[in-house]
Enzyme design. Sequence first.
Site, PDB file in Angstrom:
ATOM      1  N   CYS A  13      49.137  20.918 124.214  1.00 22.93           N
ATOM      2  CA  CYS A  13      48.823  20.983 125.646  1.00 22.93           C
ATOM      3  C   CYS A  13      48.420  22.410 126.035  1.00 22.93           C
ATOM      4  O   CYS A  13      49.265  23.309 126.096  1.00 22.93           O
ATOM      5  CB  CYS A  13      50.027  20.486 126.430  1.00 22.93           C
ATOM      6  SG  CYS A  13      50.105  20.998 128.149  1.00 22.93           S
TER       7      CYS A  13
ATOM      8  N   CYS B 172      50.081  23.985 129.036  1.00 19.37           N
ATOM      9  CA  CYS B 172      51.480  24.353 128.747  1.00 19.37           C
ATOM     10  C   CYS B 172      51.543  25.762 128.163  1.00 19.37           C
ATOM     11  O   CYS B 172      52.445  26.539 128.471  1.00 19.37           O
ATOM     12  CB  CYS B 172      52.105  23.385 127.748  1.00 19.37           C
ATOM     13  SG  CYS B 172      52.201  21.695 128.337  1.00 19.37           S
TER      14      CYS B 172
END
Lengths: 323, 109
Positions: free
Chosen positions: B34, B37
């Site tokens: 991700c 993230c």
Amino acid sequence: MKQSEEVIIVGSGPAGLTAALYSARANLSPLLIEGVPAGGQLMLTTMVENWPGYRDGIMGPELIDTLRAQAERFGSRIVNGQVQRFDLSETPYIVETSDARYETRALIISTGASARLLGLPSEQVLMGHGVSTCATCDGYFFKEKRIAVVGGGDSAMEEALFLTKFASQVTVVHRRDILRASKIMQDKALAHPRITFEWNSIVEDIRDPDKGVVTGIVVRDTKTKVSKELSVDGVFVAIGHTPNTELLTGQLDLDSHGYIQTNTGARTSQSGVFACGDVQDPVYRQAVTAAGSGCMAAIDAERYLEGLPQAAAGKGSEIRSAG
Amino acid sequence: MASDKVQTFTKDNFETSVIQAGTPVLVDFWADWCGPCKQLGPTVDSLATDYDGRVTVGKLNVDENPEVAGRFSIRGIPTLLLFKDGEVVDTVVGVAEGAKLKQMLDKHL
């Protein structure tokens, strides 16, 4: 904290990074405030197949990393931060982030555009719990689930196609009976066995805020006016973008949709303030046009600074001839 | 992780380290695939240092602990949940800047 700059660039998508690259090569040592999240919309994509020079495509985040490294290589200074306030009433212009205040002689705005939302209260409550604007970020959570994608443009088709890797069924909900997406994307989506379409349909509500998770959507047929509920586990909203210009209202001329109006290149209504990328482009909105306009903004800013009294004399001309 | 103040939560320690904790706990649901993230990571690290002793800060990998992500209906990351006395008292979805997260934490202290 106060720092005086020649050029500040706000935003770190392809427009801002290209503006930084060109300004850096013009010896202007630009300061780029990257924004949160950084990198722009390419960070949310997978394979970019229409960036010239990459015959087999390049991943969006990798393209941004490369542009960033290229801008830094020539002396761009990239700082983390989100601008909270612009003051463009007089020069030097003021740019404030949460923890710093800068002054600059020239300003390049490349703050891009953010995903537009449906505007339903249930959508806000369920964001991150089944409502998403980023298939590549959140698709993983929908293995063997049913998903609705709202929208009819290229982004909607890209999201729908990407989500078929995870979902058992993808339903595209579109308010018209014809797609706005490019032919190649339409053909891929229309031919896909696990993508179905709800034409002439708008999303009235997302269920079920009380459960804290998406269980379905209510769609209304705009022709028959009949509403029905579709059982889905996720809703991906891809109905376009809104330019990030809230902080500029009243300071620069914006069009009726909030895009910065540019003329004669990247110039805005305020001299010394330039705009590039999606924040000023309601028409093309491509990575390559954003990068191209970033180059224009940098050249316009450089020429503007050269024409100012006490401009940093001679900066850049030798370097530029090498490019 | 950049900060040794940041804890690692798993399905095995979640009950004791988060639900039953005496101080508020900020949990960062993330995964290594991700991109957003990764952008949020350093911000969360600095919160761990800034709020040391007042808020416990930790990360939970959703790939390795899908049952915990499922329990809180996490269907998008990064998502930050703030727990107080075993209850979720605030949620932040997506990348947010440090100043905004500090405001959120301060509201609950």
